[in-house]
Design an enzyme around this catalytic site. Structure first.
Site, PDB file in Angstrom:
ATOM      1  N   LYS A 106     103.994 -50.989  -1.335  1.00  0.00           N
ATOM      2  CA  LYS A 106     104.972 -51.707  -0.511  1.00  0.00           C
ATOM      3  C   LYS A 106     105.240 -53.103  -1.070  1.00  0.00           C
ATOM      4  O   LYS A 106     106.387 -53.523  -1.190  1.00  0.00           O
ATOM      5  CB  LYS A 106     104.466 -51.835   0.945  1.00  0.00           C
ATOM      6  CG  LYS A 106     104.178 -50.519   1.630  1.00  0.00           C
ATOM      7  CD  LYS A 106     103.775 -50.697   3.086  1.00  0.00           C
ATOM      8  CE  LYS A 106     102.474 -51.422   3.319  1.00  0.00           C
ATOM      9  NZ  LYS A 106     101.261 -50.681   2.869  1.00  0.00           N
TER      10      LYS A 106
ATOM     11  N   ARG B  28     102.558 -52.259  12.381  1.00  0.00           N
ATOM     12  CA  ARG B  28     101.457 -51.339  12.106  1.00  0.00           C
ATOM     13  C   ARG B  28     100.982 -50.638  13.366  1.00  0.00           C
ATOM     14  O   ARG B  28     100.062 -49.831  13.294  1.00  0.00           O
ATOM     15  CB  ARG B  28     100.280 -52.122  11.518  1.00  0.00           C
ATOM     16  CG  ARG B  28     100.189 -52.089   9.988  1.00  0.00           C
ATOM     17  CD  ARG B  28      99.104 -53.069   9.611  1.00  0.00           C
ATOM     18  NE  ARG B  28      98.411 -52.801   8.385  1.00  0.00           N
ATOM     19  CZ  ARG B  28      98.630 -53.469   7.245  1.00  0.00           C
ATOM     20  NH1 ARG B  28      99.588 -54.361   7.159  1.00  0.00           N
ATOM     21  NH2 ARG B  28      97.893 -53.227   6.194  1.00  0.00           N
TER      22      ARG B  28
ATOM     23  N   ARG C 145      93.029 -52.890  -8.514  1.00  0.00           N
ATOM     24  CA  ARG C 145      94.154 -53.803  -8.311  1.00  0.00           C
ATOM     25  C   ARG C 145      93.780 -55.276  -8.455  1.00  0.00           C
ATOM     26  O   ARG C 145      92.734 -55.718  -8.012  1.00  0.00           O
ATOM     27  CB  ARG C 145      94.691 -53.542  -6.900  1.00  0.00           C
ATOM     28  CG  ARG C 145      95.848 -54.381  -6.493  1.00  0.00           C
ATOM     29  CD  ARG C 145      96.545 -53.759  -5.322  1.00  0.00           C
ATOM     30  NE  ARG C 145      95.883 -53.985  -4.045  1.00  0.00           N
ATOM     31  CZ  ARG C 145      96.441 -53.658  -2.882  1.00  0.00           C
ATOM     32  NH1 ARG C 145      97.619 -53.081  -2.842  1.00  0.00           N
ATOM     33  NH2 ARG C 145      95.800 -53.889  -1.760  1.00  0.00           N
TER      34      ARG C 145
ATOM     35  N   ARG D  29      91.386 -60.822  -7.108  1.00  0.00           N
ATOM     36  CA  ARG D  29      91.207 -59.520  -6.467  1.00  0.00           C
ATOM     37  C   ARG D  29      91.013 -59.763  -4.979  1.00  0.00           C
ATOM     38  O   ARG D  29      90.308 -60.685  -4.584  1.00  0.00           O
ATOM     39  CB  ARG D  29      89.998 -58.786  -7.040  1.00  0.00           C
ATOM     40  CG  ARG D  29      90.256 -58.305  -8.451  1.00  0.00           C
ATOM     41  CD  ARG D  29      89.132 -57.458  -8.999  1.00  0.00           C
ATOM     42  NE  ARG D  29      89.279 -57.346 -10.441  1.00  0.00           N
ATOM     43  CZ  ARG D  29      89.925 -56.345 -11.064  1.00  0.00           C
ATOM     44  NH1 ARG D  29      90.463 -55.367 -10.375  1.00  0.00           N
ATOM     45  NH2 ARG D  29      90.034 -56.334 -12.375  1.00  0.00           N
TER      46      ARG D  29
ATOM     47  N   ARG E 228      90.531 -49.290   6.351  1.00  0.00           N
ATOM     48  CA  ARG E 228      91.977 -49.550   6.359  1.00  0.00           C
ATOM     49  C   ARG E 228      92.754 -48.240   6.432  1.00  0.00           C
ATOM     50  O   ARG E 228      93.761 -48.144   7.125  1.00  0.00           O
ATOM     51  CB  ARG E 228      92.381 -50.360   5.116  1.00  0.00           C
ATOM     52  CG  ARG E 228      91.996 -51.830   5.242  1.00  0.00           C
ATOM     53  CD  ARG E 228      91.812 -52.500   3.904  1.00  0.00           C
ATOM     54  NE  ARG E 228      93.034 -52.673   3.159  1.00  0.00           N
ATOM     55  CZ  ARG E 228      93.072 -52.896   1.840  1.00  0.00           C
ATOM     56  NH1 ARG E 228      91.948 -52.972   1.142  1.00  0.00           N
ATOM     57  NH2 ARG E 228      94.210 -53.055   1.236  1.00  0.00           N
TER      58      ARG E 228
HETATM   59  P1  AMP Z   1      97.941 -55.891   3.833  1.00  0.00           P
HETATM   60  O1  AMP Z   1      98.063 -56.996   2.856  1.00  0.00           O
HETATM   61  O2  AMP Z   1      99.265 -55.496   4.432  1.00  0.00           O
HETATM   62  O3  AMP Z   1      97.184 -54.710   3.295  1.00  0.00           O
HETATM   63  O4  AMP Z   1      97.069 -56.467   5.057  1.00  0.00           O
HETATM   64  C1  AMP Z   1      95.744 -56.917   4.875  1.00  0.00           C
HETATM   65  C2  AMP Z   1      95.019 -56.988   6.218  1.00  0.00           C
HETATM   66  O5  AMP Z   1      95.687 -57.907   7.098  1.00  0.00           O
HETATM   67  C3  AMP Z   1      94.970 -55.685   7.007  1.00  0.00           C
HETATM   68  O6  AMP Z   1      93.916 -54.829   6.603  1.00  0.00           O
HETATM   69  C4  AMP Z   1      94.787 -56.211   8.424  1.00  0.00           C
HETATM   70  O7  AMP Z   1      93.461 -56.643   8.645  1.00  0.00           O
HETATM   71  C5  AMP Z   1      95.688 -57.441   8.433  1.00  0.00           C
HETATM   72  N1  AMP Z   1      97.089 -57.123   8.800  1.00  0.00           N
HETATM   73  C6  AMP Z   1      98.186 -57.240   8.005  1.00  0.00           C
HETATM   74  N2  AMP Z   1      99.305 -56.891   8.664  1.00  0.00           N
HETATM   75  C7  AMP Z   1      98.905 -56.527   9.912  1.00  0.00           C
HETATM   76  C8  AMP Z   1      99.587 -56.041  11.072  1.00  0.00           C
HETATM   77  N3  AMP Z   1     100.914 -55.848  11.069  1.00  0.00           N
HETATM   78  N4  AMP Z   1      98.843 -55.769  12.180  1.00  0.00           N
HETATM   79  C9  AMP Z   1      97.514 -55.975  12.197  1.00  0.00           C
HETATM   80  N5  AMP Z   1      96.799 -56.409  11.148  1.00  0.00           N
HETATM   81  C10 AMP Z   1      97.485 -56.686  10.007  1.00  0.00           C
END
Ligand code: AMP
Length: 215
Positions: free
Chosen positions: A13, A87, A126, A159, A171
């Site tokens: 994404k 989410r 990554r 990282r 996750r």
């Molecule tokens: P990401 O970079 O999108 O993978 O997000 C990293 C972490 O941030 C996730 O594993 C969650 O802990 C938190 N996070 C990001 N976006 C959301 C969201 N829309 N709702 C809840 N937690 C989020």
């Protein structure tokens, strides 16, 4: 044009959102990036979310909806790419309300389809440039040998703390329990389109462009 990129962690994404920013002048709204920023600048909210993120759990709806509200209300130029938001169903409803209140619409939700094995491999290797966010991968796109980012020349590769096996399992579980119902939600609203996120980056870019150009 406002779009959502929907898919599990590691689906690509962020990479695709960055490309749309460069090619279409859209604004990327990544709640993950906003939360990491809050964490590294040590704000009160950042301290609250740090442990939750490290475990791979979801941060509360209230916090992320607040972050998105601020951004939507302060900038309506070029259209938004929602990356990692919504989410949960509550977040999806809140987004719909926020867009309505600001006289905007959601044009399409692009599902990036990938399989779980590929996700684990992608996330395990990554890294990103700490300066411009360019994404590298130990196997498919190693960091340049001269140590300088190909895009911006900086040499600060990072990282993510939550890109480890334990956190990734969580996750993925959070994705399947709380986020995957959004596929049905947006399908029922006639807003869902799917692309093959397993294809190489250029092919995914082309597929997404075709979806957006057909709107
Ligand atoms: P990401 O970079 O999108 O993978 O997000 C990293 C972490 O941030 C996730 O594993 C969650 O802990 C938190 N996070 C990001 N976006 C959301 C969201 N829309 N709702 C809840 N937690 C989020």
């Amino acid at each position: 044009m406002n779009i959502i990129l929907l898919g599990p962690p590691g689906a690509g994404k962020g990479t695709q959102a960055r490309h749309l920013v460069e090619t279409r002048g859209m604004t990327q709204l990544s709640t993950g990036d906003m939360l990491r920023e809050a964490k590294s600048s040590g704000t009160e909210m950042g301290n609250i979310v740090a442990d939750v993120m490290a475990r791979g759990d979801l941060v509360t709806d209230e916090i992320v909806i607040g972050l998105i509200r601020e951004k939507i209300e302060s900038n309506t130029q070029g259209g938004f790419i929602f990356d990692g938001f919504p989410r949960t169903l509550a977040q999806a409803d809140a987004l719909s309300d926020l867009l309505n209140q600001t006289g905007q619409t959601l044009d399409v939700v692009v599902e990036m389809q990938v399989d779980d094995e590929a996700l684990v491999a992608r996330i395990a290797g990554r890294s990103t440039c700490g300066s411009c966010g360019e994404v590298y991968h130990d196997v498919t796109r190693p960091q340049p040998e001269n140590g300088a980012c190909e895009t911006c020349g900086a040499s600060d590769f990072q990282r993510r703390a939550d890109d480890n096996e334990e956190s990734l399992k969580n996750r993925l579980m959070e994705y399947y329990k709380k986020t995957s119902p959004l596929l049905g939600y947006y399908f029922a609203k006639n807003q869902l389109q799917s692309v093959n996120g397993l294809a190489d980056i250029d092919a995914v870019q082309t597929e997404i462009a075709a979806v957006l150009d057909a709107l």
